[in-house]
Design a protein around this motif. Sequence first.
Motif, PDB file in Angstrom:
ATOM      1  N   ASP A  39       0.858  -1.172   0.000  1.00 18.57           N
ATOM      2  CA  ASP A  39       0.000   0.000   0.000  1.00 18.57           C
ATOM      3  C   ASP A  39       0.900   1.229   0.000  1.00 18.57           C
ATOM      4  OD1 ASP A  39      -2.296  -1.556   0.106  1.00 18.57           O
ATOM      5  OD2 ASP A  39      -2.261  -1.625   2.303  1.00 18.57           O
ATOM      6  N   VAL A  70       1.702   5.442  -0.532  1.00 13.57           N
ATOM      7  CA  VAL A  70       1.177   6.788  -0.333  1.00 13.57           C
ATOM      8  C   VAL A  70       2.136   7.766  -0.984  1.00 13.57           C
ATOM      9  CG1 VAL A  70       2.344   7.061   1.904  1.00 13.57           C
ATOM     10  CG2 VAL A  70       0.302   8.430   1.391  1.00 13.57           C
ATOM     11  N   GLN A  96      -2.892   7.761  -2.898  1.00 17.23           N
ATOM     12  CA  GLN A  96      -2.746   6.379  -2.455  1.00 17.23           C
ATOM     13  C   GLN A  96      -2.976   5.425  -3.626  1.00 17.23           C
ATOM     14  OE1 GLN A  96      -4.736   8.610  -0.863  1.00 17.23           O
ATOM     15  NE2 GLN A  96      -3.501   8.974   0.971  1.00 17.23           N
TER      16      GLN A  96
END
Length: 429
Positions: free
Chosen positions: A298, A300, A309
């Motif tokens: 994940d 950012v 994101q």
Amino acid sequence: MYDLLVVGAGPYGLSIASHAAAAGLNLRVFGRPMASWRDHMPRGMFLKSEPWASNLSDPEGRWRLDVYCSGRGVAARHGHPIPLDMFAEYGLWFARHAVPEVDERMVTRVSPCPGGFEAVTDDGQMLHARTVALAVGVMPFVEIPAALRGLDASLVSHSSHHSDLARFQGRDVTVIGGGQAALETAAILAEEGSRVRVLARADRLCWNDVPPPWERPWWQTVRSPQSGLGCGWRNWFYSERPGLFRRLPEPTRARIAATALGPAGAWWVRDRVEPAVEVLLGHEVAAARPVSGGVRLDLVGRGGAAGSQRSLETEHVIAATGFTATCDRLGLLSDDLRGALATVADGSPEVGRDFESSHAGLFMAGLVTASGFGPAMRFVHGATYTAGALVRGVRRRLRAGGGPSTIVRQPTGSGATGSPSVPLPGGTA
């Protein structure tokens, strides 16, 4: 009891041992020579530093990289990178000719004792020395981003964990980082047949320029001198005047150590990366978790901007995220010794002008001293200044402690310092 115990047999440890032997100190050297270079750098990599800035140090300057290369029929030329495996072989050659016999056992514990230090080897032998020089290299200081820690080694590794990247052929690999280690690792992976991408926080990749010719008009040299860390007066200062660097205010030293010579790829790797490697800039890993067939990252955007994101899945992550040389990672020091050491703002041990720590007789060398003596300590080039200054400090400490034991000049093989002849280099590693 020995005068000096050198822990580590990389460029810094071997250079210190060569100077200490020439000074007549009774010493022992422990560690597998050039282990990081032989075991923790993938085949196919090249030395980023110029050959003339990559010498290990002996007092007479006889056992240089260009001498070794010449003996193998290879020219060590300015502007032409040297293969890392050749540099590792050079280090072994240096060890044979300029250093007392190296004991390849590992030292697992160093503790204070009356009159000096007690060291324990990996097979349980205890030795005693009046002084100790820690030249443990970079491996104790491996840095992996917090979001990736705890994942299985089959999913996440550090760039220094690999000596061969061929096992990733046909696999999807994400390399994290924007410096030379990341970019060259990515280039080799692509050449091995991996599907590879580079993930970096920076908004753009930086590339070092092709070095200017060695021989230039005088006004160009004055304007931007060559140094072991690159061109320019600032780099020259870092490279050639570590003793003066140490006199700067501590906040200034810490800032320079953290920011100078930031992540950048060598000019000669750029053409291998840009056509073959996907690059995802301006992102960092916020979280990671195992999924079927690999790991989900994940991401950012830098600064956490809204809408930045995203996620990606990959089979393996290689973190080329450098090293953090803090005192708490010096695990071979006993708890009481490590806990008593004075540190500077970045957590590295405080060292004096001779590389002596706050504990009398315990000396430091290499990356762990970069906050004290500057960016040169992150490179092989810093070994020359370190070896000379540290051994002078050891001799001063021995005199202050009542003098060294009976001086025993250590044998250093057929090419020992002071030998009238220089055998041809290029023996087998």
